[in-house]
Design a protein around this motif. Structure first.
Motif, PDB file in Angstrom:
ATOM      1  N   PRO A   1       0.825  -1.199   0.000  1.00 57.55           N
ATOM      2  CA  PRO A   1       0.000   0.000   0.000  1.00 57.55           C
ATOM      3  C   PRO A   1       0.870   1.266   0.000  1.00 57.55           C
ATOM      4  O   PRO A   1       0.457   2.306  -0.446  1.00 57.55           O
ATOM      5  N   ALA A   2       2.108   1.151   0.467  1.00 54.72           N
ATOM      6  CA  ALA A   2       2.967   2.327   0.561  1.00 54.72           C
ATOM      7  C   ALA A   2       3.299   2.880  -0.813  1.00 54.72           C
ATOM      8  O   ALA A   2       3.281   4.074  -1.020  1.00 54.72           O
ATOM      9  N   CYS A   3       3.613   2.009  -1.752  1.00 56.95           N
ATOM     10  CA  CYS A   3       4.041   2.562  -3.041  1.00 56.95           C
ATOM     11  C   CYS A   3       3.270   2.012  -4.219  1.00 56.95           C
ATOM     12  O   CYS A   3       3.452   2.449  -5.331  1.00 56.95           O
ATOM     13  N   GLY A   4       2.397   1.035  -3.977  1.00 55.21           N
ATOM     14  CA  GLY A   4       1.576   0.547  -5.087  1.00 55.21           C
ATOM     15  C   GLY A   4       2.166  -0.623  -5.851  1.00 55.21           C
ATOM     16  O   GLY A   4       1.548  -1.139  -6.758  1.00 55.21           O
ATOM     17  N   ASP A   5       3.357  -1.046  -5.485  1.00 56.84           N
ATOM     18  CA  ASP A   5       3.954  -2.193  -6.163  1.00 56.84           C
ATOM     19  C   ASP A   5       3.193  -3.478  -5.844  1.00 56.84           C
ATOM     20  O   ASP A   5       2.656  -3.616  -4.751  1.00 56.84           O
ATOM     21  N   MET A   6       3.175  -4.400  -6.806  1.00 56.97           N
ATOM     22  CA  MET A   6       2.534  -5.697  -6.562  1.00 56.97           C
ATOM     23  C   MET A   6       3.391  -6.795  -7.155  1.00 56.97           C
ATOM     24  O   MET A   6       4.058  -6.583  -8.158  1.00 56.97           O
TER      25      MET A   6
ATOM     26  N   TYR B   1       4.321  -5.852 -10.829  1.00 61.23           N
ATOM     27  CA  TYR B   1       3.830  -4.532 -11.209  1.00 61.23           C
ATOM     28  C   TYR B   1       4.611  -3.599 -10.308  1.00 61.23           C
ATOM     29  O   TYR B   1       4.125  -3.147  -9.285  1.00 61.23           O
ATOM     30  N   GLY B   2       5.878  -3.415 -10.634  1.00 60.25           N
ATOM     31  CA  GLY B   2       6.689  -2.661  -9.703  1.00 60.25           C
ATOM     32  C   GLY B   2       7.945  -2.101 -10.296  1.00 60.25           C
ATOM     33  O   GLY B   2       8.200  -2.201 -11.494  1.00 60.25           O
ATOM     34  N   CYS B   3       8.733  -1.534  -9.393  1.00 60.33           N
ATOM     35  CA  CYS B   3       9.946  -0.845  -9.795  1.00 60.33           C
ATOM     36  C   CYS B   3      11.076  -1.850 -10.010  1.00 60.33           C
ATOM     37  O   CYS B   3      10.904  -3.052  -9.833  1.00 60.33           O
TER      38      CYS B   3
ATOM     39  N   PRO C   1      -6.499  -3.260  -7.997  1.00 66.31           N
ATOM     40  CA  PRO C   1      -5.476  -2.861  -8.982  1.00 66.31           C
ATOM     41  C   PRO C   1      -5.628  -1.420  -9.452  1.00 66.31           C
ATOM     42  O   PRO C   1      -4.676  -0.804  -9.873  1.00 66.31           O
TER      43      PRO C   1
ATOM     44  N   SER D   1      -6.339   1.221  -7.642  1.00 63.04           N
ATOM     45  CA  SER D   1      -5.742   2.201  -6.745  1.00 63.04           C
ATOM     46  C   SER D   1      -4.397   1.731  -6.220  1.00 63.04           C
ATOM     47  O   SER D   1      -3.621   2.518  -5.711  1.00 63.04           O
TER      48      SER D   1
ATOM     49  N   LEU E   1      -4.150  -0.067  -3.760  1.00 63.84           N
ATOM     50  CA  LEU E   1      -4.313  -0.123  -2.303  1.00 63.84           C
ATOM     51  C   LEU E   1      -5.197  -1.309  -1.941  1.00 63.84           C
ATOM     52  O   LEU E   1      -5.994  -1.769  -2.752  1.00 63.84           O
TER      53      LEU E   1
END
Lengths: 389, 211
Positions: free
Chosen positions: B34-39, B61-63, B150, B152, B154
């Motif tokens: 939830p902090a950065c939205g990565d999954m 789904y991330g950095c 997905p 948001s 969150l």
């Protein structure tokens, strides 16, 4: 694997200096390096003073302002701090202790406002619509008898949306409220004529115009109450103390002279090429900001189902410099307050990429970018668990 | 040229190993921050006899650090027994990659959590969980905190999308504040089922979407 030449598309953050600017500045490092003296000083000091005055005239005239209404600063951050804190301090004596800003302002404005709040100033943060526009009716409705200043940016730093500052400044004039606008991303790119628009304070800077870093300015309409907060000498019409950055001022003026209407047209055509091709050739993309009312140099697009830092890193490895509103990219790990402000959710900020153009970009580079993006986006979507049914 | 990551991280980022899904996977998990939205999604295939991880796939789904850690964790886990794989830590994954920036710890820890959750999911499905504490509304809520919306980035509980949870004699009813035709309704439904149905004393999960 690495291209020898970087294709730089982050011109809203900083720009490459134009050689002609450096040439204009050079004599003020090596020949005319004296402090700007009064007319009774020695000759090199007088020369320096005259050069500073000429630079001031060049920049002020771009706003159709008089030179005595333009003060040099260290950049737009200082200009906006000076405008907002200076006015709020000056008008506090008259019990005017209310400030209105939009919630998508750049950090110098937002954090000045937050700082003032701690000191008892009331601040209204106006909502914006899906394009980033401030609602004029809401603006009017939030004005009270205590309102001292309204600060609404000319254009947004991330999504390029250009506000209707003509209408906003008229409202302020009618209500006898001072109006400041941050024009860091529009100065010389879009016209502002202070003889036609009743704006009281304008922040500008050279670093977005292929000029040097560390020099900016504040337009202050004659008669605007402003408390001096940088104390020391009596420089800059006793508005801001400190040894004048004469090479910087000369460079700023030269940078202003070099921006032409033709160049701005060229930026618009590159921008529109970039936007239309990305939206047409890459699926699941959203343009952030308004399709037309945006700065000539800005394109901001969300690539859904993937993350921005991954995109920027891939682009970096292919030789492109861009920026993203993703939380992962920022030092604070906070998603862009602008994308969230226009009603975008976390996901929209997560995959948003800002491309900002400048003098040294050309169509070939943009086409190369589009081809590279197609590859990168499809690779990252392969890895993503989202967007596949 | 200077990059914020070392060569090994960049290599895994550019060419992630074991990407995708496993058809008829034995254990599945989707973890989100939830902090950065990565999954990150992790799926495993387990040898029933030896309890070794035969195959493992991930999606991100991330950095960059999220992707690189996902990739390295699949390499570390493949061939290990479930007990061994459970012990793989973020530190180990990070060391194996030659170090990650500290601020990126939470995006990369997701992959490690993903692996552990996928193992847990396998164990629950195969009744291997020794802990037989009766399920409560709180247990279910805790699990739903791991289900991401997905749109948001969150979780469902944090964004107050769970209207009601009912639990009665092993039957769970969950009311979700999203329209039935929501873009991600099906994937959210599937995830909720995945997370809750595997609890040892849950027999049936039914959901209503009434947003």
């Amino acid at each position: 694997m690495f291209d020898e030449k970087m294709i730089y598309l982050d011109n809203a953050s900083a720009t490459r200096l134009d050689e002609r600017v450096l040439e204009a500045m050079r004599p003020y490092f090596f020949d005319t390096y004296a402090v700007a003296t009064s007319e009774f000083g020695y000759s090199q000091g007088i020369e320096a003073r005259e050069a500073l005055q000429k630079a001031r005239e060049t920049i002020a005239s771009r706003l159709n302002a008089g030179p005595e209404e333009f003060v040099f600063t260290s950049g737009s951050t200082e200009s906006s701090n000076m405008a907002i804190k200076g006015v709020m301090m000056a008008l506090q004596k008259q019990n005017k202790n209310h400030l209105i800003v939009s919630k998508i302002e750049d950090f110098p404005i937002l954090y000045s406002a937050k700082n003032l709040e701690k000191q008892g100033i009331k601040v209204t943060y106006l909502e914006v619509d899906k394009y980033g526009f401030v609602d004029l009716e809401q603006l009017k409705g939030s004005i009270s008898k205590d309102t001292a200043l309204i600060s609404i940016q000319h254009a947004n730093q991330e999504i390029g949306t250009v506000q209707n500052i003509e209408a906003i400044s008229q409202i302020c004039k009618e209500k006898k409220i001072l109006f400041h606008t941050d024009a860091t991303h529009t100065f010389t790119r879009l016209p502002i004529d202070v003889s036609k628009i009743p704006v009281d304070l304008i922040s500008v800077a050279a670093h977005t115009l292929h000029g040097p870093k560390g020099i900016g300015g504040l337009y202050i309409r004659k008669g605007t109450p402003l408390t001096k907060w940088m104390d020391g000498g009596f420089q800059e019409f006793n508005r801001r103390a400190g040894l004048e950055n004469i090479p910087g001022a000369i460079g700023f003026a030269k940078a202003v002279e070099l921006v032409t209407a033709q160049e701005n047209e060229q930026l618009i055509s590159l921008r529109d090429h970039l936007i239309s091709h990305i939206l047409a050739e890459i699926s699941q993309t959203t343009l952030n900001g308004h399709p037309e009312r945006r700065t000539p140099q800005n394109a901001n697009i969300t690539f859904h189902f993937i993350e921005g830092e991954s995109i920027t890193l891939h682009l970096d490895m292919h030789g492109f410099a861009v920026s993203t509103g993703s939380a992962c990219f920022s030092r604070s790990l906070e998603a862009s307050h602008v994308i969230l402000g226009i009603g975008g959710d976390h996901e929209r900020a997560h995959g948003s990429i800002r491309f900002t153009l400048g003098r040294y970009n050309n169509l070939k580079e943009i086409d190369k970018l589009i081809e590279t993006l197609k590859e990168i986006i499809s690779e990252l979507r392969e890895i993503s668990p989202l967007g596949k049914d | 040229m200077e990059f914020p990551y070392n060569e090994k991280v960049l290599e895994h980022f550019r060419h992630p190993r074991n990407v995708g899904k496993i058809e008829d996977a034995d254990g599945k998990a989707m973890e989100g921050s939830p902090a950065c939205g990565d999954m990150v999604s992790v799926q495993i295939k387990v040898d029933e006899k030896t309890k070794r991880i035969q195959d493992i796939k991930f999606e991100s789904y991330g950095c960059a650090s999220n992707i690189a850690t996902g990739s390295i964790i699949t390499e570390l886990a493949k061939g290990k027994t479930l007990e061994e794989a459970k012990k793989i830590s973020w530190k180990q994954a990070s060391d194996e990659l030659g170090g990650l920036p500290a601020i990126k710890a939470h995006c990369s820890v997701l992959a490690v959590e993903g692996l552990r959750s996928a193992i847990r999911n396998y164990e629950e499905k195969h009744s291997l969980v020794t802990d037989k504490t009766p399920t409560t509304i709180e247990t279910i809520e805790k699990r739903l905190r791991k289900v991401m919306n997905p749109l948001s980035g969150l979780d469902l509980v944090g964004t107050k999308l769970i209207k009601k949870i009912e639990l009665k004699e092993g039957e769970v009813k969950i009311d979700v504040d999203l329209p039935e035709n929501h873009q991600f309704a099906n994937s959210i439904k599937e995830e909720i089922r995945e997370k809750v149905e595997s609890l040892h004393d849950i027999k049936k999960v039914s959901m209503t979407f009434s947003g």
